[in-house]
Design an enzyme around this catalytic site. Structure first.
Site, mmCIF file in Angstrom:
data_model
loop_
_atom_site.group_PDB
_atom_site.id
_atom_site.type_symbol
_atom_site.label_atom_id
_atom_site.label_comp_id
_atom_site.label_asym_id
_atom_site.label_seq_id
_atom_site.Cartn_x
_atom_site.Cartn_y
_atom_site.Cartn_z
ATOM 1 N N TYR A 1 57.727 -48.076 30.127
ATOM 2 C CA TYR A 1 58.234 -49.248 29.402
ATOM 3 C C TYR A 1 57.104 -49.917 28.621
ATOM 4 O O TYR A 1 57.211 -50.149 27.406
ATOM 5 C CB TYR A 1 58.841 -50.226 30.412
ATOM 6 N N CYS A 2 56.009 -50.225 29.302
ATOM 7 C CA CYS A 2 54.895 -50.905 28.647
ATOM 8 C C CYS A 2 54.175 -49.988 27.661
ATOM 9 O O CYS A 2 53.655 -50.456 26.641
ATOM 10 C CB CYS A 2 53.922 -51.434 29.692
ATOM 11 N N VAL A 3 54.145 -48.684 27.938
ATOM 12 C CA VAL A 3 53.544 -47.754 26.991
ATOM 13 C C VAL A 3 54.326 -47.785 25.678
ATOM 14 O O VAL A 3 53.734 -47.803 24.588
ATOM 15 C CB VAL A 3 53.504 -46.325 27.568
ATOM 16 N N HIS B 1 53.648 -51.455 23.922
ATOM 17 C CA HIS B 1 52.292 -51.735 23.452
ATOM 18 C C HIS B 1 51.701 -50.565 22.670
ATOM 19 O O HIS B 1 50.845 -50.771 21.805
ATOM 20 C CB HIS B 1 51.432 -52.182 24.626
#
Length: 343
Positions: free
Chosen positions: A97-99, A102
């Site tokens: 998700y964060c990959v 961002h």
């Protein structure tokens, strides 16, 4: 138009939060509504990893404070460098998700599309103490957020119903909106007022002393850590917190194995009434992706509500983040730009 569409999509994605039910943005009141306005104004869109924590507003405020002050407020390092650290940490923690979020933001900043070609600036030397503190703050923030996201959010910020051909453009558009904030630079430290008063004046603990190269960063992180510690102490017995700290010192933050059998031996040493929360806290700290419905159900049977779950997971995620960042900041090796070899 694009910004409005993305904002609507992000709000809808909050329906996919697991295990807890956050306050819907349109119905939030008081301090939670104020936090939502701040996040959307400064980040570009509502950030589900912050908004989902609304059952325990002090944890949502602490997470936002860390994110805003480390990633968004200007300093001696650039936004692209910080997004590169956020992406690298998220990859190492297997937080897709964060990959996505961002990596897409970094790609918009450096023109690569998904940020996959950007080096980790912590390994390009040398860093001044202030730069080391700023980038370390980003690492701590994402060591924390990655674990929260792995417990409470799906693998992608994009809706499940989004067809495959549009997922790439949507991902890039999301990164572009987050990267393209307009207006004057954000003023530092304004989010500190969201923390409990006693946390704002907290002393810098030993495991955050690496941040003293930039006093503002050290003050922010000390306040965030104190607020999360206070929240965790409201729900996690002292025996559970001591077990997590001891386990991290002895075993580190890497997963204990493919399955979850590793967690049972340390948890068995706890009183029976503490084992459900002990299991949740240890899994969050070392293998957040292994927290399942059964882990949460055991805590529910022990009397936990949504606020208890948020506080327990936030505390365990921050304990692991502090341990990992202190270790990594002390041992990071850099690559000389002109030689490309590790030293």
């Amino acid at each position: 138009m694009l910004r409005s569409i993305l904002r609507a999509a992000v709000r809808r994605s909050l329906n996919e939060v697991r295990h807890i039910r956050p306050d819907p943005p349109g119905r939030a009141r008081g301090g939670v509504a104020d936090l939502h306005r701040r996040v959307e104004r400064d980040f570009g869109v509502l950030a589900p990893p912050v908004v989902m924590l609304s059952p325990a507003p002090e944890c949502a405020a602490a997470t936002w404070t860390a994110l805003r002050e480390s990633l968004l407020v200007p300093g001696r390092t650039g936004r692209g460098e910080r997004e590169a650290v956020a992406t690298a940490v998220s990859r190492a923690n297997t937080c897709p998700y964060c990959v996505e979020v961002h990596g897409a933001t970094l790609g918009s900043l450096d023109g690569t599309g998904d940020g996959s070609e950007a080096p980790d600036p912590r390994r390009l030397g040398p860093l001044t103490p202030a730069e080391r503190a700023e980038l370390g703050a980003v690492e701590l923030t994402f060591q924390h957020i990655n674990r929260l996201v792995n417990v409470f959010l799906p693998d992608s910020p994009l809706p499940e119903f989004a067809p495959a051909p549009v997922r790439g453009p949507l991902r890039r558009a999301t990164g572009a909106v987050i990267a393209a904030r307009t207006g004057p630079p954000l003023s530092p430290d304004t989010s500190l007022e969201l923390l409990p008063r006693n946390a704002r004046d907290a002393a810098v603990p030993d495991d955050l002393r690496w941040a003293l190269g930039e006093p503002r960063i050290a003050r922010v992180l000390a306040g965030v850590a104190a607020a999360v510690d206070e929240a965790g102490s409201r729900v996690l017995p002292g025996a559970v917190r001591a077990l997590v700290h001891r386990h991290l010192r002895e075993h580190g933050t890497a997963p204990g194995g493919v399955g979850r059998a590793w967690v049972e031996e340390p948890v068995a040493a706890l009183p029976p009434s503490d084992r459900a929360f002990g299991r949740l806290a240890l899994l969050t700290a070392r293998a957040s992706f292994q927290v399942g419905d059964d882990t949460v159900a055991q805590c529910r049977r022990a009397g936990a509500d949504d606020a208890d779950l948020v506080r327990a997971v936030s505390w365990a995620a921050m304990a692991a983040a502090r341990h990992a960042t202190a270790r990594n900041t002390a041992s990071v090796r850099r690559i000389e730009p002109n030689r490309g070899n590790q030293t």
